[in-house]
Design a protein around this motif. Structure first.
Motif, PDB file in Angstrom:
ATOM      1  N   TYR A 177       1.739   0.297  -6.595  1.00  0.00           N
ATOM      2  CA  TYR A 177       0.304   0.021  -6.723  1.00  0.00           C
ATOM      3  C   TYR A 177      -0.309   0.362  -8.077  1.00  0.00           C
ATOM      4  O   TYR A 177      -1.438  -0.015  -8.340  1.00  0.00           O
ATOM      5  CB  TYR A 177      -0.468   0.761  -5.619  1.00  0.00           C
ATOM      6  N   PHE A 178       0.431   1.084  -8.921  1.00  0.00           N
ATOM      7  CA  PHE A 178      -0.197   1.549 -10.159  1.00  0.00           C
ATOM      8  C   PHE A 178      -0.757   0.388 -10.988  1.00  0.00           C
ATOM      9  O   PHE A 178      -1.921   0.404 -11.385  1.00  0.00           O
ATOM     10  CB  PHE A 178       0.800   2.356 -11.011  1.00  0.00           C
ATOM     11  N   ASN A 179       0.086  -0.613 -11.229  1.00  0.00           N
ATOM     12  CA  ASN A 179      -0.353  -1.724 -12.076  1.00  0.00           C
ATOM     13  C   ASN A 179      -1.531  -2.477 -11.464  1.00  0.00           C
ATOM     14  O   ASN A 179      -2.452  -2.894 -12.163  1.00  0.00           O
ATOM     15  CB  ASN A 179       0.800  -2.691 -12.337  1.00  0.00           C
ATOM     16  N   PHE A 180      -1.498  -2.611 -10.147  1.00  0.00           N
ATOM     17  CA  PHE A 180      -2.576  -3.319  -9.446  1.00  0.00           C
ATOM     18  C   PHE A 180      -3.896  -2.552  -9.592  1.00  0.00           C
ATOM     19  O   PHE A 180      -4.927  -3.132  -9.963  1.00  0.00           O
ATOM     20  CB  PHE A 180      -2.189  -3.464  -7.971  1.00  0.00           C
ATOM     21  N   ILE A 181      -3.851  -1.244  -9.346  1.00  0.00           N
ATOM     22  CA  ILE A 181      -5.070  -0.434  -9.449  1.00  0.00           C
ATOM     23  C   ILE A 181      -5.540  -0.416 -10.904  1.00  0.00           C
ATOM     24  O   ILE A 181      -6.734  -0.572 -11.194  1.00  0.00           O
ATOM     25  CB  ILE A 181      -4.808   1.018  -8.963  1.00  0.00           C
ATOM     26  N   ASN A 182      -4.586  -0.257 -11.801  1.00  0.00           N
ATOM     27  CA  ASN A 182      -4.907  -0.209 -13.225  1.00  0.00           C
ATOM     28  C   ASN A 182      -5.642  -1.477 -13.666  1.00  0.00           C
ATOM     29  O   ASN A 182      -6.681  -1.428 -14.321  1.00  0.00           O
ATOM     30  CB  ASN A 182      -3.603  -0.034 -14.005  1.00  0.00           C
ATOM     31  N   GLU A 183      -5.094  -2.621 -13.252  1.00  0.00           N
ATOM     32  CA  GLU A 183      -5.710  -3.902 -13.632  1.00  0.00           C
ATOM     33  C   GLU A 183      -7.085  -4.074 -12.974  1.00  0.00           C
ATOM     34  O   GLU A 183      -8.017  -4.592 -13.584  1.00  0.00           O
ATOM     35  CB  GLU A 183      -4.802  -5.063 -13.231  1.00  0.00           C
ATOM     36  N   SER A 184      -7.183  -3.621 -11.707  1.00  0.00           N
ATOM     37  CA  SER A 184      -8.456  -3.750 -11.001  1.00  0.00           C
ATOM     38  C   SER A 184      -9.526  -2.888 -11.677  1.00  0.00           C
ATOM     39  O   SER A 184     -10.658  -3.339 -11.878  1.00  0.00           O
ATOM     40  CB  SER A 184      -8.312  -3.331  -9.536  1.00  0.00           C
ATOM     41  N   THR A 210      -7.902   1.572 -21.441  1.00  0.00           N
ATOM     42  CA  THR A 210      -6.709   1.255 -22.248  1.00  0.00           C
ATOM     43  C   THR A 210      -5.404   1.833 -21.690  1.00  0.00           C
ATOM     44  O   THR A 210      -4.430   1.951 -22.410  1.00  0.00           O
ATOM     45  CB  THR A 210      -6.893   1.789 -23.687  1.00  0.00           C
ATOM     46  N   VAL A 211      -5.398   2.159 -20.403  1.00  0.00           N
ATOM     47  CA  VAL A 211      -4.127   2.677 -19.844  1.00  0.00           C
ATOM     48  C   VAL A 211      -3.167   1.495 -19.671  1.00  0.00           C
ATOM     49  O   VAL A 211      -3.494   0.521 -18.983  1.00  0.00           O
ATOM     50  CB  VAL A 211      -4.371   3.374 -18.481  1.00  0.00           C
ATOM     51  N   PRO A 212      -1.993   1.548 -20.312  1.00  0.00           N
ATOM     52  CA  PRO A 212      -1.088   0.394 -20.204  1.00  0.00           C
ATOM     53  C   PRO A 212      -0.411   0.313 -18.832  1.00  0.00           C
ATOM     54  O   PRO A 212      -0.249   1.335 -18.157  1.00  0.00           O
ATOM     55  CB  PRO A 212      -0.046   0.655 -21.295  1.00  0.00           C
ATOM     56  N   ASN A 213      -0.024  -0.902 -18.457  1.00  0.00           N
ATOM     57  CA  ASN A 213       0.719  -1.081 -17.195  1.00  0.00           C
ATOM     58  C   ASN A 213       2.119  -0.509 -17.329  1.00  0.00           C
ATOM     59  O   ASN A 213       2.644  -0.384 -18.435  1.00  0.00           O
ATOM     60  CB  ASN A 213       0.826  -2.569 -16.869  1.00  0.00           C
ATOM     61  N   LEU A 214       2.723  -0.172 -16.208  1.00  0.00           N
ATOM     62  CA  LEU A 214       4.095   0.342 -16.225  1.00  0.00           C
ATOM     63  C   LEU A 214       5.057  -0.840 -16.164  1.00  0.00           C
ATOM     64  O   LEU A 214       4.856  -1.772 -15.375  1.00  0.00           O
ATOM     65  CB  LEU A 214       4.343   1.255 -15.022  1.00  0.00           C
ATOM     66  N   ASP A 215       6.091  -0.768 -16.993  1.00  0.00           N
ATOM     67  CA  ASP A 215       7.071  -1.860 -17.018  1.00  0.00           C
ATOM     68  C   ASP A 215       8.236  -1.490 -16.082  1.00  0.00           C
ATOM     69  O   ASP A 215       9.325  -1.136 -16.532  1.00  0.00           O
ATOM     70  CB  ASP A 215       7.556  -2.062 -18.463  1.00  0.00           C
ATOM     71  N   ILE A 216       7.975  -1.546 -14.781  1.00  0.00           N
ATOM     72  CA  ILE A 216       9.027  -1.183 -13.821  1.00  0.00           C
ATOM     73  C   ILE A 216       9.123  -2.229 -12.719  1.00  0.00           C
ATOM     74  O   ILE A 216       8.146  -2.880 -12.384  1.00  0.00           O
ATOM     75  CB  ILE A 216       8.789   0.206 -13.165  1.00  0.00           C
ATOM     76  N   SER A 236      -3.054  -2.202   6.434  1.00  0.00           N
ATOM     77  CA  SER A 236      -1.864  -3.017   6.709  1.00  0.00           C
ATOM     78  C   SER A 236      -1.727  -4.115   5.653  1.00  0.00           C
ATOM     79  O   SER A 236      -0.625  -4.413   5.184  1.00  0.00           O
ATOM     80  CB  SER A 236      -1.984  -3.625   8.103  1.00  0.00           C
ATOM     81  N   GLY A 237      -2.867  -4.695   5.272  1.00  0.00           N
ATOM     82  CA  GLY A 237      -2.849  -5.748   4.246  1.00  0.00           C
ATOM     83  C   GLY A 237      -2.326  -5.209   2.934  1.00  0.00           C
ATOM     84  O   GLY A 237      -1.403  -5.785   2.339  1.00  0.00           O
ATOM     85  N   ILE A 238      -2.860  -4.080   2.515  1.00  0.00           N
ATOM     86  CA  ILE A 238      -2.458  -3.525   1.206  1.00  0.00           C
ATOM     87  C   ILE A 238      -1.024  -3.009   1.258  1.00  0.00           C
ATOM     88  O   ILE A 238      -0.336  -2.982   0.251  1.00  0.00           O
ATOM     89  CB  ILE A 238      -3.463  -2.428   0.733  1.00  0.00           C
ATOM     90  N   TRP A 239      -0.552  -2.632   2.432  1.00  0.00           N
ATOM     91  CA  TRP A 239       0.851  -2.211   2.568  1.00  0.00           C
ATOM     92  C   TRP A 239       1.780  -3.345   2.133  1.00  0.00           C
ATOM     93  O   TRP A 239       2.823  -3.118   1.534  1.00  0.00           O
ATOM     94  CB  TRP A 239       1.144  -1.838   4.035  1.00  0.00           C
TER      95      TRP A 239
END
Lengths: 472, 307
Positions: free
Chosen positions: A95-102, A115-121, A321-324
């Protein structure tokens, strides 16, 4: 390793032979644990560290929770430790990238630069499944429903048991753990039944899901070029695709476990023959629905609260359940869509009582309505973005010029496989007397096996790749 | 357990037997694309032939050469052995290299997917095996894996043929037929057909990169050179857009060639052609593309004639 891969074709029989040769439960468990890690490490070996971490933490916390029986404060501290670490791992990888982008999008609206970059994983395969299974164990130990498992290897096997490791069913400790304490001598009936389940699972995956996927992908990945009619057909196809993809996987998983003498819980029970949306959720992804029921809905207060709060609990459960399912707003909307209908269903029952569905026509209408609700919900689930989902809905309502047929032959295969699937589901649902693979005449049984194998060989799609739910 | 194993084995034997009869017993399409293999083998094998230029590679050669034009320019026989990249460089080189003789020039044009796992074949290898089962003699473990896991596609091919045959219907025209080849082994039947739409290539997964492929290639090249055969490695011809998409793969392949002392005759971008010249895949070209590629090859090969 995929169930529909050549490697699994060699891996599974080899595992079964060695497993039964070992006889004693202790050795069988050690061997299954090694086999399970080998199975998982075929994707990306480094991610086995995550399962091991999750296993070690929930195992250790389980022991401490049991040790401090009577000291609620300490017990709670260990439970929270287990929950926080496991959910943190899930958060970082899923969820990190999703929350970060949101957060970035929201702050941008106010002119703030984030300016927190997304994780490349890469998302580790099956992380949501084994994390939830391990968390369920921690909560059960805390509640006193089960005793903490003392043997680390047995517990590690419970978390990583290969048939259900990457896409469930999300097993409960009270069902699966005791099975690892017993010896598993070979049982002919289990082996035969397991093979039959696997065979039907392969049919669902290769002949239905992957065949329909060709059409669905062609349409959904190119929405602007397709008419509303094509989008309707693609949505109906996706409705069956996801059922057969995930239901097929679950059946192969249950069959593989059964061949080795293990009983996994039923995950799908002909969901599209449900008479209400409530019933749909008792038949669709049962292991996850009951998980949310036991560990989210009931702790929130379930239905033992004010009515408005009860409905809110239902809504929260479905949103979670949706976000899961995935880090995307499309899944949140899908959860919300079902949440709304569950609430409406509940409201109706609350004020008008149970709906009368005794007559066949009433049943048929109910099935059709539930199917349509599920279909519509899948639009959000399958669409590549929220924007795409609404554009699809817009087109379905407004544009009806022609229909895309990628190939007449492919279409014929799609409908033929769908017909077989629906016929079998109807036969099972209404217990019609027409058995093929379960006939008491061995000739009929064997002809059915051979016919199904050849149907799969001739009409299956072998380039379909992995199962949809692996990404969750 | 014994009862289960016996019953399961009987069932497996019945299924294997039926599959074998369908695959090897039933007569297939007499105009099948892969039947070209036999003709190409015969051409290279012919003991009475003069020294020749032998082209080995995937369908970038089958659908991207004008061999008669090359013959005219070089004054030397040209045998285009290529059919499909999915047969894999290993099966193609195992078969054709053994018939190359001193004075022949072998031109290798492997596709960019080959070092990324497909050098041991894909579906096409299984289909070829169902027509020419003798090729198993040179198979390694990976090729067996490919052939076995692709049995369903070979069965499907037979099914499709009989579906049309039983319905007395002619399947829709496509260039994948024995009759599409000219005498040299180039596919030419599509030369007067319009360009089709197709998806561009995507980069291959770097995890699948196989150094074993280069070891194999280096060993084969050395063996050929020891026998007096001249070996030329050229890049495949590919449409520009796909070439740009697979840049990372191309760079890695070029670097690995150097590591194994394998010399590619020119930079890969020389054979990246305008998209407009393509036919129905990134590696398949129409006449204009085939001519352009052939003319680019002429000076490269000429350097080796009489060397």
């Amino acid at each position: 390793m995929l169930f529909n891969s050549f490697e699994f074709l060699l891996f599974f029989p080899a595992v079964c032979i060695i497993f039964y040769a070992l006889r004693k439960a202790k050795y069988q468990n050690i061997f299954l644990l090694l086999a399970s890690y080998y199975f998982y490490m075929n994707w990306k070996p480094v991610y086995a560290v995550l399962i091991l971490t999750s296993t070690a933490i929930t195992y250790g916390c389980g022991l401490f929770v049991e040790k401090y029986q009577g000291n609620k404060r300490k017990q709670k501290a260990y439970l929270v430790t287990s929950l926080v670490i496991n959910l943190a791992i899930l958060f970082v990888f899923k969820y990190f990238n999703f929350i970060n982008e949101s957060v970035f999008s929201v702050l941008e609206l106010f002119g703030v630069r984030w300016t927190v970059p997304n994780l490349d994983i890469l998302l580790p395969v099956g992380i949501s499944f084994y994390t939830f299974q391990a968390l369920g164990y921690s909560i059960d130990v805390y509640r006193g429903t089960i005793k903490a498992e003392k043997n680390f290897l047995t517990y590690a096997l419970f978390v990583s048991f290969f048939p259900q490791l990457v896409a469930g069913p999300i097993e409960r400790a009270k069902n699966l753990l005791p099975q690892f304490h017993k010896e598993h001598p070979f049982n002919y009936d289990n082996a035969v039944e397991g093979c039959k389940m696997m065979l039907w699972g392969y049919f669902m995956k290769l002949c239905v899901a992957d065949r329909l996927a060709e059409y669905v992908d062609a349409v959904y990945n190119n929405v602007p070029q397709h008419s509303g009619n094509s989008l309707i057909l693609a949505t109906v196809f996706f409705t069956f695709q996801i059922y057969c993809d995930f239901g097929g996987y679950s059946l192969i998983a249950r069959g593989a476990a059964k061949v080795m003498g293990f009983e996994l819980m039923e995950n799908f029970r002909r969901p599209y023959l449900s008479l209400s949306i409530k019933e749909f959720w008792k038949r669709w992804h049962i292991s996850l629905s009951t998980w949310f029921m036991d560990y989210v809905y009931i702790p929130l207060g379930g239905n033992r609260v004010r009515y408005a709060r009860h409905l809110t609990n239902l809504m929260i459960t479905f949103l979670v359940s949706g976000i899961w399912h995935g880090a995307n707003w499309t899944f949140v909307l899908w959860g919300a869509w079902h949440g709304v209908f569950i609430c409406l269903d509940n409201l109706y029952r609350h004020y008008f009582g149970k709906m009368k569905q005794d007559k066949p026509i009433a049943k048929l209408i109910s099935i059709a309505v539930v199917f349509l609700i599920a279909c519509f919900g899948w639009i959000f689930f399958r669409a590549n973005s929220v924007q795409d989902a609404f554009s699809i809905i817009g087109k379905i309502i407004s544009s009806h010029s022609g229909i895309f047929i990628h190939s007449n032959t492919q279409m014929a295969y799609c409908f033929l496989s769908l017909f077989i699937l629906v016929a079998k589901d109807i036969k099972d649902e209404y217990q019609l007397k027409c058995n093929f693979m379960h006939s008491r005449y061995s000739v009929v049984r064997y002809i059915s096996y051979i016919a199904l194998v050849f149907y799969i060989l001739l009409y299956g799609v072998y380039s379909g790749g992995q199962f949809i739910y692996f990404q969750f | 357990m014994k009862k289960f194993i016996i019953k399961f084995s009987i069932l497996a034997i019945v299924i294997i037997a039926i599959s074998s009869v369908v695959l090897f017993g039933l007569k297939g399409n007499p105009d099948a694309y892969f039947l070209a293999w036999g003709k190409k083998v015969d051409a290279v094998k012919n003991p009475n032939r003069d020294n020749a230029v032998i082209l080995i590679g995937g369908s970038n050669l089958a659908f991207g050469m004008n061999s008669p034009l090359l013959e005219d320019s070089l004054k030397m026989q040209v045998i285009n052995t290529s059919i499909h990249a999915g047969i894999g460089m290993k099966a193609m080189m195992d078969e054709f290299c053994k018939y190359a003789k001193a004075g022949d020039i072998v031109v290798l044009a492997p596709e960019y997917g080959h070092p990324y796992g497909t050098w041991v074949g894909q579906e096409a290898l299984s289909q070829l095996f169902s027509i020419y089962p003798y090729i198993w003699k040179d198979f390694n473990g990976l090729q067996w894996k490919t052939v076995i896991s692709e049995i369903p596609s070979s069965l499907s091919m037979k099914k499709d043929y009989y579906k049309y045959r039983l319905a007395h219907k002619k399947p829709k025209w496509n260039p994948y037929a024995l009759s599409s080849f000219n005498d040299n082994g180039d596919v030419v039947a599509h030369w007067d057909k319009p360009k089709e739409t197709f998806p561009h290539n995507k980069p291959a997964d770097e995890d699948k990169f196989s150094e074993k492929y280069f070891t194999y290639l280096a060993r084969q090249v050395k063996e050929l050179q020891n026998r007096g055969v001249k070996v030329i490695i050229v890049p495949p011809v590919i449409e520009k857009t796909s070439f740009i998409a697979v840049q990372r793969n191309v760079k890695r392949i070029e670097e690995t060639y150097k590591k194994y002392n394998l010399r590619q005759e020119c930079p890969s971008e020389v054979f990246a052609f305008a998209d407009s010249l393509n036919y129905n895949t990134s590696y398949h070209f129409g006449k204009q593309g085939a001519d352009k590629r052939t003319l680019l090859l002429v000076p490269i090969i000429k350097k080796y004639i009489g060397k």
